[in-house]
Motif scaffolding. Structure first.
Motif, PDB file in Angstrom:
ATOM      1  N   ARG A  83       0.871  -1.183   0.000  1.00  0.00           N
ATOM      2  CA  ARG A  83       0.000   0.000   0.000  1.00  0.00           C
ATOM      3  C   ARG A  83       0.902   1.226   0.000  1.00  0.00           C
ATOM      4  O   ARG A  83       1.719   1.379   0.903  1.00  0.00           O
ATOM      5  N   PRO A  84       0.770   2.105  -0.977  1.00  0.00           N
ATOM      6  CA  PRO A  84       1.666   3.268  -1.042  1.00  0.00           C
ATOM      7  C   PRO A  84       1.449   4.288   0.072  1.00  0.00           C
ATOM      8  O   PRO A  84       2.365   5.008   0.438  1.00  0.00           O
ATOM      9  N   ASP A  85       0.260   4.348   0.654  1.00  0.00           N
ATOM     10  CA  ASP A  85      -0.015   5.278   1.747  1.00  0.00           C
ATOM     11  C   ASP A  85       0.550   4.693   3.046  1.00  0.00           C
ATOM     12  O   ASP A  85       0.158   3.603   3.464  1.00  0.00           O
ATOM     13  N   ARG A  86       1.467   5.411   3.679  1.00  0.00           N
ATOM     14  CA  ARG A  86       2.160   4.902   4.864  1.00  0.00           C
ATOM     15  C   ARG A  86       1.208   4.595   6.018  1.00  0.00           C
ATOM     16  O   ARG A  86       1.328   3.546   6.673  1.00  0.00           O
ATOM     17  N   ASN A  87       0.272   5.480   6.282  1.00  0.00           N
ATOM     18  CA  ASN A  87      -0.651   5.257   7.397  1.00  0.00           C
ATOM     19  C   ASN A  87      -1.524   4.024   7.181  1.00  0.00           C
ATOM     20  O   ASN A  87      -1.741   3.236   8.096  1.00  0.00           O
ATOM     21  N   ARG A  88      -2.018   3.855   5.982  1.00  0.00           N
ATOM     22  CA  ARG A  88      -2.838   2.667   5.690  1.00  0.00           C
ATOM     23  C   ARG A  88      -1.993   1.393   5.769  1.00  0.00           C
ATOM     24  O   ARG A  88      -2.473   0.346   6.200  1.00  0.00           O
ATOM     25  N   ALA A  89      -0.739   1.494   5.346  1.00  0.00           N
ATOM     26  CA  ALA A  89       0.160   0.337   5.433  1.00  0.00           C
ATOM     27  C   ALA A  89       0.400  -0.048   6.892  1.00  0.00           C
ATOM     28  O   ALA A  89       0.409  -1.232   7.236  1.00  0.00           O
ATOM     29  N   GLU A  90       0.589   0.955   7.764  1.00  0.00           N
ATOM     30  CA  GLU A  90       0.802   0.663   9.181  1.00  0.00           C
ATOM     31  C   GLU A  90      -0.423  -0.025   9.789  1.00  0.00           C
ATOM     32  O   GLU A  90      -0.288  -1.002  10.531  1.00  0.00           O
ATOM     33  N   TRP A  91      -1.616   0.468   9.473  1.00  0.00           N
ATOM     34  CA  TRP A  91      -2.838  -0.153  10.010  1.00  0.00           C
ATOM     35  C   TRP A  91      -3.036  -1.565   9.474  1.00  0.00           C
ATOM     36  O   TRP A  91      -3.482  -2.459  10.199  1.00  0.00           O
ATOM     37  N   ALA A  92      -2.717  -1.776   8.209  1.00  0.00           N
ATOM     38  CA  ALA A  92      -2.845  -3.124   7.635  1.00  0.00           C
ATOM     39  C   ALA A  92      -1.888  -4.088   8.332  1.00  0.00           C
ATOM     40  O   ALA A  92      -2.244  -5.242   8.602  1.00  0.00           O
ATOM     41  N   ALA A  93      -0.675  -3.624   8.659  1.00  0.00           N
ATOM     42  CA  ALA A  93       0.292  -4.469   9.371  1.00  0.00           C
ATOM     43  C   ALA A  93      -0.192  -4.765  10.792  1.00  0.00           C
ATOM     44  O   ALA A  93      -0.039  -5.898  11.283  1.00  0.00           O
ATOM     45  N   VAL A  94      -0.771  -3.777  11.452  1.00  0.00           N
ATOM     46  CA  VAL A  94      -1.307  -3.993  12.804  1.00  0.00           C
ATOM     47  C   VAL A  94      -2.429  -5.027  12.761  1.00  0.00           C
ATOM     48  O   VAL A  94      -2.487  -5.934  13.609  1.00  0.00           O
ATOM     49  N   ASP A  95      -3.311  -4.922  11.798  1.00  0.00           N
ATOM     50  CA  ASP A  95      -4.393  -5.909  11.660  1.00  0.00           C
ATOM     51  C   ASP A  95      -3.833  -7.322  11.524  1.00  0.00           C
ATOM     52  O   ASP A  95      -4.340  -8.263  12.127  1.00  0.00           O
ATOM     53  N   GLN A  96      -2.777  -7.462  10.742  1.00  0.00           N
ATOM     54  CA  GLN A  96      -2.154  -8.776  10.537  1.00  0.00           C
ATOM     55  C   GLN A  96      -1.434  -9.236  11.817  1.00  0.00           C
ATOM     56  O   GLN A  96      -1.463 -10.416  12.157  1.00  0.00           O
ATOM     57  N   ALA A  97      -0.805  -8.298  12.537  1.00  0.00           N
ATOM     58  CA  ALA A  97      -0.063  -8.640  13.755  1.00  0.00           C
ATOM     59  C   ALA A  97      -0.981  -9.107  14.868  1.00  0.00           C
ATOM     60  O   ALA A  97      -0.570  -9.899  15.731  1.00  0.00           O
ATOM     61  N   LEU A  98      -2.216  -8.645  14.886  1.00  0.00           N
ATOM     62  CA  LEU A  98      -3.150  -9.046  15.933  1.00  0.00           C
ATOM     63  C   LEU A  98      -3.437 -10.547  15.915  1.00  0.00           C
ATOM     64  O   LEU A  98      -3.898 -11.106  16.910  1.00  0.00           O
ATOM     65  N   ILE A  99      -3.137 -11.201  14.812  1.00  0.00           N
ATOM     66  CA  ILE A  99      -3.294 -12.651  14.733  1.00  0.00           C
ATOM     67  C   ILE A  99      -2.306 -13.334  15.691  1.00  0.00           C
ATOM     68  O   ILE A  99      -2.612 -14.351  16.296  1.00  0.00           O
ATOM     69  N   LEU A 100      -1.093 -12.734  15.839  1.00  0.00           N
ATOM     70  CA  LEU A 100      -0.057 -13.318  16.688  1.00  0.00           C
ATOM     71  C   LEU A 100      -0.245 -13.005  18.167  1.00  0.00           C
ATOM     72  O   LEU A 100       0.179 -13.771  19.021  1.00  0.00           O
ATOM     73  N   GLY A 101      -0.814 -11.859  18.466  1.00  0.00           N
ATOM     74  CA  GLY A 101      -0.980 -11.453  19.859  1.00  0.00           C
ATOM     75  C   GLY A 101      -1.262  -9.971  19.949  1.00  0.00           C
ATOM     76  O   GLY A 101      -1.445  -9.289  18.938  1.00  0.00           O
ATOM     77  N   ALA A 102      -1.231  -9.461  21.167  1.00  0.00           N
ATOM     78  CA  ALA A 102      -1.502  -8.046  21.394  1.00  0.00           C
ATOM     79  C   ALA A 102      -0.332  -7.195  20.908  1.00  0.00           C
ATOM     80  O   ALA A 102       0.830  -7.559  21.070  1.00  0.00           O
ATOM     81  N   VAL A 103      -0.656  -6.060  20.323  1.00  0.00           N
ATOM     82  CA  VAL A 103       0.368  -5.121  19.875  1.00  0.00           C
ATOM     83  C   VAL A 103       0.792  -4.290  21.080  1.00  0.00           C
ATOM     84  O   VAL A 103      -0.041  -3.861  21.880  1.00  0.00           O
ATOM     85  N   ALA A 104       2.099  -4.070  21.218  1.00  0.00           N
ATOM     86  CA  ALA A 104       2.621  -3.280  22.337  1.00  0.00           C
ATOM     87  C   ALA A 104       2.006  -1.885  22.317  1.00  0.00           C
ATOM     88  O   ALA A 104       1.743  -1.323  21.253  1.00  0.00           O
ATOM     89  N   THR A 105       1.771  -1.341  23.501  1.00  0.00           N
ATOM     90  CA  THR A 105       1.146  -0.024  23.588  1.00  0.00           C
ATOM     91  C   THR A 105       2.143   1.091  23.867  1.00  0.00           C
ATOM     92  O   THR A 105       1.778   2.264  23.792  1.00  0.00           O
ATOM     93  N   SER A 106       3.378   0.733  24.199  1.00  0.00           N
ATOM     94  CA  SER A 106       4.396   1.756  24.449  1.00  0.00           C
ATOM     95  C   SER A 106       5.728   1.285  23.878  1.00  0.00           C
ATOM     96  O   SER A 106       5.917   0.091  23.624  1.00  0.00           O
ATOM     97  N   PRO A 107       6.660   2.214  23.647  1.00  0.00           N
ATOM     98  CA  PRO A 107       7.968   1.827  23.090  1.00  0.00           C
ATOM     99  C   PRO A 107       8.669   0.787  23.968  1.00  0.00           C
ATOM    100  O   PRO A 107       8.530   0.773  25.182  1.00  0.00           O
ATOM    101  N   SER A 108       9.417  -0.072  23.306  1.00  0.00           N
ATOM    102  CA  SER A 108      10.158  -1.124  23.998  1.00  0.00           C
ATOM    103  C   SER A 108      11.549  -1.218  23.390  1.00  0.00           C
ATOM    104  O   SER A 108      11.674  -1.414  22.178  1.00  0.00           O
ATOM    105  N   GLY A 109      12.563  -1.069  24.208  1.00  0.00           N
ATOM    106  CA  GLY A 109      13.936  -1.184  23.717  1.00  0.00           C
ATOM    107  C   GLY A 109      14.291  -0.141  22.675  1.00  0.00           C
ATOM    108  O   GLY A 109      15.093  -0.404  21.794  1.00  0.00           O
ATOM    109  N   GLY A 110      13.674   1.016  22.758  1.00  0.00           N
ATOM    110  CA  GLY A 110      13.959   2.078  21.790  1.00  0.00           C
ATOM    111  C   GLY A 110      13.181   1.962  20.491  1.00  0.00           C
ATOM    112  O   GLY A 110      13.387   2.740  19.571  1.00  0.00           O
ATOM    113  N   ASN A 111      12.304   0.991  20.394  1.00  0.00           N
ATOM    114  CA  ASN A 111      11.500   0.789  19.184  1.00  0.00           C
ATOM    115  C   ASN A 111      10.053   1.202  19.441  1.00  0.00           C
ATOM    116  O   ASN A 111       9.476   0.843  20.456  1.00  0.00           O
ATOM    117  N   GLU A 112       9.492   1.922  18.497  1.00  0.00           N
ATOM    118  CA  GLU A 112       8.081   2.293  18.578  1.00  0.00           C
ATOM    119  C   GLU A 112       7.222   1.040  18.366  1.00  0.00           C
ATOM    120  O   GLU A 112       7.644   0.113  17.684  1.00  0.00           O
TER     121      GLU A 112
END
Length: 106
Positions: A40-69
């Motif tokens: 997806r060329p739109d960065r924001n839509r790409a981020e949301w699409a990745a989050v939707d896919q990541a929810l299959i594995l588990g909960a998405v972190a809500t705060s930075p961890s180890g310097g990573n957003e």
């Protein structure tokens, strides 16, 4: 005299994004960054699409961890790279926790 910038050739146009999403696997365990190639060329839509896919594995972190957003666009992907890797427009491909060097080296 102002000139409009030239459009990049289609092969160099941004066709998608490499997105890193921090996923909490178990309670008490540190979050692990999972990578997703998103066509997806739109960065924001790409981020949301990745989050939707990541929810299959588990909960998405809500705060930075180890310097990573929790959700971060790592790098743009050229349309030619997406085509060469067999990713159709709008498709999301989970790549796992390892650095996706094959995708970023093109």
């Amino acid at each position: 005299m102002s000139e409009t910038p030239a459009k990049p050739p289609p092969a160099l146009a941004i066709g998608g994004w490499m997105i890193g999403v921090m996923v909490e696997a178990e309670a008490g365990a540190p979050a692990v960054r999972q990578y997703y190639a998103v066509a997806r060329p739109d960065r924001n839509r790409a981020e949301w699409a990745a989050v939707d896919q990541a929810l299959i594995l588990g909960a998405v972190a809500t705060s930075p961890s180890g310097g990573n957003e929790p959700v971060e666009a790592v790098a743009p992907l050229q349309a030619a790279t997406l085509k060469a890797m067999g990713l159709a427009p709008g498709q999301v491909r989970p790549l796992g926790p390892r650095w996706p060097r094959r995708w970023l080296a093109r």
